[in-house]
Design an enzyme around this catalytic site. Sequence first.
Site, PDB file in Angstrom:
ATOM      1  N   ARG A 110      -6.233   2.064  18.022  1.00  0.00           N
ATOM      2  CA  ARG A 110      -6.660   0.551  17.991  1.00  0.00           C
ATOM      3  C   ARG A 110      -5.852  -0.299  18.795  1.00  0.00           C
ATOM      4  O   ARG A 110      -6.384  -0.904  19.527  1.00  0.00           O
ATOM      5  CB  ARG A 110      -5.031   0.613  16.513  1.00  0.00           C
ATOM      6  CG  ARG A 110      -5.867   0.582  15.497  1.00  0.00           C
ATOM      7  CD  ARG A 110      -5.010   0.223  13.958  1.00  0.00           C
ATOM      8  NE  ARG A 110      -5.556   0.315  12.644  1.00  0.00           N
ATOM      9  CZ  ARG A 110      -4.747   0.438  11.877  1.00  0.00           C
ATOM     10  NH1 ARG A 110      -3.748   0.964  11.603  1.00  0.00           N
ATOM     11  NH2 ARG A 110      -5.592   0.265  10.573  1.00  0.00           N
ATOM     12  N   ASP A 169       2.087  -0.788  12.175  1.00  0.00           N
ATOM     13  CA  ASP A 169       0.257  -1.316  11.851  1.00  0.00           C
ATOM     14  C   ASP A 169       0.583  -2.934  11.792  1.00  0.00           C
ATOM     15  O   ASP A 169      -1.184  -3.507  12.173  1.00  0.00           O
ATOM     16  CB  ASP A 169       0.567  -1.568  10.048  1.00  0.00           C
ATOM     17  CG  ASP A 169       0.682   0.130   9.897  1.00  0.00           C
ATOM     18  OD1 ASP A 169       0.177   1.212  10.953  1.00  0.00           O
ATOM     19  OD2 ASP A 169       1.406   0.848   8.911  1.00  0.00           O
ATOM     20  N   LYS A 196      -4.617   5.780  15.006  1.00  0.00           N
ATOM     21  CA  LYS A 196      -4.813   5.618  13.176  1.00  0.00           C
ATOM     22  C   LYS A 196      -6.765   5.646  13.373  1.00  0.00           C
ATOM     23  O   LYS A 196      -7.143   6.450  13.068  1.00  0.00           O
ATOM     24  CB  LYS A 196      -4.283   4.230  13.621  1.00  0.00           C
ATOM     25  CG  LYS A 196      -2.794   3.788  14.081  1.00  0.00           C
ATOM     26  CD  LYS A 196      -2.043   4.573  13.066  1.00  0.00           C
ATOM     27  CE  LYS A 196      -0.592   4.739  13.075  1.00  0.00           C
ATOM     28  NZ  LYS A 196       0.239   4.803  11.816  1.00  0.00           N
ATOM     29  N   GLY A 202      -4.915   7.773   5.073  1.00  0.00           N
ATOM     30  CA  GLY A 202      -4.048   8.918   5.838  1.00  0.00           C
ATOM     31  C   GLY A 202      -2.458   9.236   4.925  1.00  0.00           C
ATOM     32  O   GLY A 202      -2.380  10.504   4.997  1.00  0.00           O
ATOM     33  N   LYS A 238       1.348  -1.223  -0.181  1.00  0.00           N
ATOM     34  CA  LYS A 238       0.092  -0.198   0.131  1.00  0.00           C
ATOM     35  C   LYS A 238       0.463   1.258  -0.103  1.00  0.00           C
ATOM     36  O   LYS A 238       0.633   1.993  -0.714  1.00  0.00           O
ATOM     37  CB  LYS A 238      -0.938   0.386   1.171  1.00  0.00           C
ATOM     38  CG  LYS A 238      -1.913   1.349   1.398  1.00  0.00           C
ATOM     39  CD  LYS A 238      -2.669   0.855   2.410  1.00  0.00           C
ATOM     40  CE  LYS A 238      -2.573   1.185   3.604  1.00  0.00           C
ATOM     41  NZ  LYS A 238      -2.624   2.057   4.484  1.00  0.00           N
TER      42      LYS A 238
HETATM   43  O1  SPQ Z   1      -2.965   5.422   5.122  1.00  0.00           O
HETATM   44  P1  SPQ Z   1      -3.231   5.161   6.792  1.00  0.00           P
HETATM   45  O2  SPQ Z   1      -4.493   5.441   6.647  1.00  0.00           O
HETATM   46  O3  SPQ Z   1      -2.675   6.095   8.126  1.00  0.00           O
HETATM   47  O4  SPQ Z   1      -2.857   3.344   6.774  1.00  0.00           O
HETATM   48  C1  SPQ Z   1      -1.511   2.991   7.738  1.00  0.00           C
HETATM   49  C2  SPQ Z   1      -2.290   1.638   7.934  1.00  0.00           C
HETATM   50  O5  SPQ Z   1      -2.486   0.929   8.600  1.00  0.00           O
HETATM   51  O6  SPQ Z   1      -2.654   1.283   6.454  1.00  0.00           O
HETATM   52  C3  SPQ Z   1      -2.450   3.647   9.488  1.00  0.00           C
HETATM   53  F1  SPQ Z   1      -3.282   3.449  10.243  1.00  0.00           F
HETATM   54  O7  SPQ Z   1      -0.338   3.038   7.895  1.00  0.00           O
HETATM   55  C4  SPQ Z   1       0.289   4.682   7.633  1.00  0.00           C
HETATM   56  C5  SPQ Z   1       1.652   3.652   8.938  1.00  0.00           C
HETATM   57  O8  SPQ Z   1       1.096   3.565   9.778  1.00  0.00           O
HETATM   58  C6  SPQ Z   1       0.816   3.815   6.120  1.00  0.00           C
HETATM   59  C7  SPQ Z   1       2.407   4.392   5.950  1.00  0.00           C
HETATM   60  C8  SPQ Z   1       2.944   5.693   4.722  1.00  0.00           C
HETATM   61  O9  SPQ Z   1       2.627   4.227   4.290  1.00  0.00           O
HETATM   62  O10 SPQ Z   1       3.781   5.891   5.259  1.00  0.00           O
HETATM   63  C9  SPQ Z   1       2.957   5.428   7.426  1.00  0.00           C
HETATM   64  C10 SPQ Z   1       2.998   4.866   8.943  1.00  0.00           C
HETATM   65  O11 SPQ Z   1       1.451   6.199   9.326  1.00  0.00           O
HETATM   66  P2  SPQ Z   1       2.487   7.218  10.251  1.00  0.00           P
HETATM   67  O12 SPQ Z   1       2.063   7.564  11.618  1.00  0.00           O
HETATM   68  O13 SPQ Z   1       4.013   6.293  11.115  1.00  0.00           O
HETATM   69  O14 SPQ Z   1       3.441   7.717   9.583  1.00  0.00           O
END
Ligand code: SPQ
Length: 427
Positions: free
Chosen positions: A346, A315, A342, A93, A21
Site C-alpha cells: 500500500r 488500514d 497488505k 488475511g 470487518k
Molecule cells: O484481513 P486483511 O486482508 O489482512 O485486511 C486488512 C484490511 O485492510 O482490511 C489488512 F490488509 O485489515 C487487517 C489489519 O490491517 C485486519 C486485522 C484484524 O482483523 O485482525 C488486523 C490488521 O492486520 P495486522 O497485520 O495488524 O494483524
Amino acid sequence: MNITVKPAGGLKGTITVPGDKSISHRSVMLGSISNGTTHVSGFLTGADCLATVDCFRKMGIEIDINGTNVTIHGKGMHGLKKPDAQLDCKNSGTTIRLISGILAAQPFDCSITGDSSIQKRPMDRIRNPLALMGAKIYGNENKKLYAPLKIIGAKLTGIHYTLPVASAQVKSAVILAGLYADGETVVTEPEPTRDHTEIMLNYLGADISHNGNDIICRPVKELYAKDIYVPSDISSAAYFMAAAAITDNSDITITNVGVNPTRTGIIDVLNVMGADIKIINQKNVCGEKVADIRVKSSKLKGIEIGGAIIPRLIDEIPIIAVCACFADGTTVIKDAQELKVKETNRIKTVVEELKKMDADITETDDGMVINGTGMLKGAEINSHDDHRIAMSMAVAALKAKDSTTIKNAESVDISFPGFFDFLEKLK
Ligand code: SPQ
C-alpha cells in the site's frame, strides 16, 4: 467494473456504514466454537467475512445469513469436523491467519489457501509462534512461508511469545491456539493492536487478561454463545470522515461507529490536522465502545505520523495520504513498513495512484512524504484489486478538478459493499 467519480462538495446527511470487518470475522469464528446458538446483528456481508463463513460451513457449522443478521449454530470447542475440500480464504488475511490458530489444535489435518494476493502475504509470522506451541504448519517456503498451507492438528502447549511486529492477526492466532493449549499462553505486543479477539472472548466466558503489553490467555473448556452486536466499521467510516473534512460546505454524521481506542488513530490524526470532528452518544455494546461521529469541512494542516499510533490507523493510511494532499504543509508518514504486506504494497500503490492525479507525494522505505498542494486532477486510476485503494482514490476524486475513473472498483465489496451508493447519498 469501472466507476467514474465526479468532483463534489457540500456532503450532507446521516449514514450508518456497514458492520466492522474485524469483529464480524471473530463473531463467526468464536460463534462456531461456542456452545449453543449465536445471533449476530450488524454483520458485514463483505466478501472477506463471507469467506470466513464458508470456511466454517466446510467444517460442519450451520450458519444462516439473513441480511445483516447471522445465526451460527455453534458446536463447542471440539465440534469442528475435517473439511472435505480445501478451505478458501479468498482475499482475506484475517481469515487465513486467525483460522490457522484454531486449525493447529484440531484432531484433523486440512489445507487452506486464498487468492493470488493472499498467496503473496507472509504466513511465517503465524507459523513461527504456532510451531513453538507444537503446531505443524507447512506451505511454500521461499524466504518466508506462503499459502497454500497444510495444517496438521496437534497437541499444543502454552508459550510466552513476543511479537516481532505489531499485528492483531498474529496475536489473535496465538490466543486462539492458546484456548486449546496445555497451560497459559502469554503474548507480548511491541505496541497495542486491535483487541477485538480479547474483548469477544471475555464476553463469551474466556479468561483473557492484560498486564502492561502482555496478554495472558488461559485454556478454556467451553465458550458460551451470546448475542453479538457488530458496530459500524471505523475503517469504512474513515472514507466519509475524510471526504467531509476535505470538501467544502460538508456536514455529515456517521452513526453507531465502533470507537475501540485501538482503532481510533484516524480520529486522533484528523484532529491534530485540524479537522472539525465531534464524538457523540458514546455507549458500550458487547464490551466494545460505540459512538456517532459528526464531521464538518475544515482547513487541514500537514503533520508527522509515526510510532505507537501506526497500528491504531494502519488500514487508514491510504485515506490519510489523500487528506494530506489537501492540507497546508508537509505530512510525513513513517514506521508504516507493515503496509507493504497488505492486500497490495500500500505504500507503493497509494503513491503510484495519487501521482497520476498530480499529487506531490514520495515513497519512502517505511511510509511516504506528501506536500499538500490543495489541488488534484482527475485521472484513470487502478485499484490494484485493493478495496482500500479503490475507496481512498474515490474520495480523492471528489476534490479533483475533473472526473476520475476507478478501474476494478468492485474490489470495494471486500469490506464495504454499496460504498459508491453511500457516496452518492451524501452528495
Ligand atoms: O484481513 P486483511 O486482508 O489482512 O485486511 C486488512 C484490511 O485492510 O482490511 C489488512 F490488509 O485489515 C487487517 C489489519 O490491517 C485486519 C486485522 C484484524 O482483523 O485482525 C488486523 C490488521 O492486520 P495486522 O497485520 O495488524 O494483524
